[in-house]
Motif scaffolding. Structure first.
Motif, PDB file in Angstrom:
ATOM      1  N   VAL A 197      -2.116  10.564 -10.456  1.00 30.49           N
ATOM      2  CA  VAL A 197      -1.734   9.150 -10.361  1.00 30.49           C
ATOM      3  C   VAL A 197      -0.451   8.894 -11.143  1.00 30.49           C
ATOM      4  N   ALA A 198      -0.305   9.534 -12.297  1.00 30.20           N
ATOM      5  CA  ALA A 198       0.876   9.324 -13.135  1.00 30.20           C
ATOM      6  C   ALA A 198       2.157   9.787 -12.456  1.00 30.20           C
ATOM      7  N   GLN A 199       2.060  10.680 -11.499  1.00 26.76           N
ATOM      8  CA  GLN A 199       3.236  11.118 -10.751  1.00 26.76           C
ATOM      9  C   GLN A 199       3.586  10.142  -9.635  1.00 26.76           C
ATOM     10  N   ALA A 200       2.573   9.526  -9.031  1.00 29.62           N
ATOM     11  CA  ALA A 200       2.804   8.647  -7.887  1.00 29.62           C
ATOM     12  C   ALA A 200       3.059   7.192  -8.280  1.00 29.62           C
ATOM     13  N   PHE A 201       2.437   6.732  -9.357  1.00 28.35           N
ATOM     14  CA  PHE A 201       2.532   5.314  -9.727  1.00 28.35           C
ATOM     15  C   PHE A 201       3.960   4.837  -9.970  1.00 28.35           C
ATOM     16  N   PRO A 202       4.793   5.570 -10.728  1.00 26.86           N
ATOM     17  CA  PRO A 202       6.167   5.083 -10.934  1.00 26.86           C
ATOM     18  C   PRO A 202       6.964   4.960  -9.630  1.00 26.86           C
ATOM     19  N   LEU A 203       6.707   5.836  -8.688  1.00 24.83           N
ATOM     20  CA  LEU A 203       7.387   5.749  -7.390  1.00 24.83           C
ATOM     21  C   LEU A 203       6.977   4.469  -6.660  1.00 24.83           C
ATOM     22  N   ALA A 204       5.680   4.193  -6.663  1.00 25.69           N
ATOM     23  CA  ALA A 204       5.176   2.992  -6.000  1.00 25.69           C
ATOM     24  C   ALA A 204       5.699   1.736  -6.690  1.00 25.69           C
ATOM     25  N   MET A 205       5.653   1.722  -8.008  1.00 27.01           N
ATOM     26  CA  MET A 205       6.070   0.537  -8.743  1.00 27.01           C
ATOM     27  C   MET A 205       7.571   0.282  -8.609  1.00 27.01           C
ATOM     28  N   THR A 206       8.365   1.334  -8.558  1.00 30.03           N
ATOM     29  CA  THR A 206       9.808   1.159  -8.369  1.00 30.03           C
ATOM     30  C   THR A 206      10.077   0.494  -7.027  1.00 30.03           C
ATOM     31  N   HIS A 207       9.409   0.957  -5.985  1.00 30.62           N
ATOM     32  CA  HIS A 207       9.571   0.352  -4.666  1.00 30.62           C
ATOM     33  C   HIS A 207       9.073  -1.092  -4.668  1.00 30.62           C
ATOM     34  N   PHE A 208       7.915  -1.322  -5.254  1.00 33.31           N
ATOM     35  CA  PHE A 208       7.313  -2.653  -5.290  1.00 33.31           C
ATOM     36  C   PHE A 208       8.233  -3.647  -5.994  1.00 33.31           C
ATOM     37  N   ARG A 209       8.758  -3.258  -7.139  1.00 32.92           N
ATOM     38  CA  ARG A 209       9.675  -4.137  -7.885  1.00 32.92           C
ATOM     39  C   ARG A 209      10.960  -4.396  -7.101  1.00 32.92           C
ATOM     40  N   ARG A 210      11.475  -3.370  -6.447  1.00 31.11           N
ATOM     41  CA  ARG A 210      12.717  -3.530  -5.672  1.00 31.11           C
ATOM     42  C   ARG A 210      12.516  -4.476  -4.497  1.00 31.11           C
ATOM     43  N   GLU A 211      11.362  -4.364  -3.830  1.00 31.99           N
ATOM     44  CA  GLU A 211      11.073  -5.262  -2.713  1.00 31.99           C
ATOM     45  C   GLU A 211      10.895  -6.699  -3.192  1.00 31.99           C
TER      46      GLU A 211
ATOM     47  N   GLU B 232       0.858  -1.189   0.000  1.00 37.23           N
ATOM     48  CA  GLU B 232       0.000   0.000   0.000  1.00 37.23           C
ATOM     49  C   GLU B 232       0.889   1.232   0.000  1.00 37.23           C
ATOM     50  N   TYR B 233       0.488   2.223  -0.795  1.00 34.76           N
ATOM     51  CA  TYR B 233       1.255   3.463  -0.935  1.00 34.76           C
ATOM     52  C   TYR B 233       0.321   4.663  -0.833  1.00 34.76           C
ATOM     53  N   GLU B 234       0.914   5.794  -0.452  1.00 41.22           N
ATOM     54  CA  GLU B 234       0.139   7.030  -0.327  1.00 41.22           C
ATOM     55  C   GLU B 234       0.977   8.204  -0.808  1.00 41.22           C
ATOM     56  N   ALA B 235       0.385   9.020  -1.674  1.00 37.19           N
ATOM     57  CA  ALA B 235       1.030  10.246  -2.145  1.00 37.19           C
ATOM     58  C   ALA B 235       0.136  11.421  -1.772  1.00 37.19           C
ATOM     59  N   LYS B 236       0.749  12.490  -1.278  1.00 33.49           N
ATOM     60  CA  LYS B 236      -0.003  13.692  -0.911  1.00 33.49           C
ATOM     61  C   LYS B 236       0.524  14.881  -1.695  1.00 33.49           C
ATOM     62  N   PHE B 237      -0.418  15.657  -2.207  1.00 30.89           N
ATOM     63  CA  PHE B 237      -0.120  16.845  -2.997  1.00 30.89           C
ATOM     64  C   PHE B 237      -0.743  18.052  -2.304  1.00 30.89           C
ATOM     65  N   ASP B 238       0.050  19.060  -1.984  1.00 28.53           N
ATOM     66  CA  ASP B 238      -0.462  20.284  -1.360  1.00 28.53           C
ATOM     67  C   ASP B 238      -0.893  21.287  -2.423  1.00 28.53           C
ATOM     68  N   TYR B 239      -2.096  21.858  -2.205  1.00 28.09           N
ATOM     69  CA  TYR B 239      -2.554  22.957  -3.043  1.00 28.09           C
ATOM     70  C   TYR B 239      -2.003  24.255  -2.483  1.00 28.09           C
ATOM     71  N   PRO B 240      -1.795  25.255  -3.342  1.00 25.41           N
ATOM     72  CA  PRO B 240      -1.395  26.570  -2.838  1.00 25.41           C
ATOM     73  C   PRO B 240      -2.459  27.108  -1.876  1.00 25.41           C
ATOM     74  N   ALA B 241      -2.063  27.952  -0.950  1.00 26.23           N
ATOM     75  CA  ALA B 241      -2.961  28.472   0.084  1.00 26.23           C
ATOM     76  C   ALA B 241      -4.157  29.233  -0.492  1.00 26.23           C
ATOM     77  N   ALA B 242      -4.015  29.818  -1.673  1.00 21.32           N
ATOM     78  CA  ALA B 242      -5.093  30.612  -2.264  1.00 21.32           C
ATOM     79  C   ALA B 242      -6.216  29.762  -2.853  1.00 21.32           C
ATOM     80  N   VAL B 243      -6.009  28.473  -3.011  1.00 19.61           N
ATOM     81  CA  VAL B 243      -7.021  27.601  -3.623  1.00 19.61           C
ATOM     82  C   VAL B 243      -8.075  27.252  -2.574  1.00 19.61           C
ATOM     83  N   THR B 244      -9.346  27.465  -2.937  1.00 15.38           N
ATOM     84  CA  THR B 244     -10.445  27.153  -2.025  1.00 15.38           C
ATOM     85  C   THR B 244     -10.885  25.697  -2.212  1.00 15.38           C
TER      86      THR B 244
END
Length: 140
Positions: free
Chosen positions: A111-125, A81-93
């Motif tokens: 998802v396209a930004q987080a998936f390669p990170l997750a898959m790289t870890h998954f394959r390495r493990e 299981e993986y989790e990616a968090k993206f912060d919005y700028p403070a001005a965004v409601t």
């Protein structure tokens, strides 16, 4: 089209869990069939405290089941299981963020930004457990 100043920035990516079992030999000479299942959720996290940051959150569950082509009793299984968090700028409601999150192409970009990170870890493990996972994709 969205404006650049409203784009969320990837601030956190982490592996929440990994479990694997591969009791077969790690000689790499045997052929295996891998079935990969993925469950991906995209959502908006709204802060409960005043002044908090709106976040887009991507949660992924990856499950790989492998069977030896010649011997059905030899199996390997891996899940993470993986989790990616993206912060919005403070001005965004919240309303603006919800409107941005609705279209599927927008969710895909997150998802396209987080998936390669997750898959790289998954394959390495998987590799650390003696399993050749080079045939698994790095991208969606």
């Amino acid at each position: 089209m969205e404006r650049v100043e409203k784009r969320p920035k990837l601030v956190s990516f982490r592996a929440l869990a990994f479990h694997g079992e591969n009791k077969g030999p790690a000689n790499g000479a045997e052929a295996w069939t891998i079935q990969l299942t993925q469950n991906i959720e995209v959502g908006l996290a709204v802060p409960t405290a005043a002044g908090g940051t709106l976040q887009a959150v991507v949660k992924m569950t990856l499950i790989a089941e492998a069977a030896n082509d010649g011997k059905q009793d030899k199996k390997a299984s891996f899940n993470a299981e993986y989790e990616a968090k993206f912060d919005y700028p403070a001005a965004v409601t919240e309303a603006e963020a919800m409107a941005l999150m609705e279209p599927e192409p927008y969710q895909y970009v997150l998802v396209a930004q987080a998936f390669p990170l997750a898959m790289t870890h998954f394959r390495r493990e998987m590799q650390s457990m003696g399993f050749d996972a080079r045939q698994l994709p790095l991208g969606i």
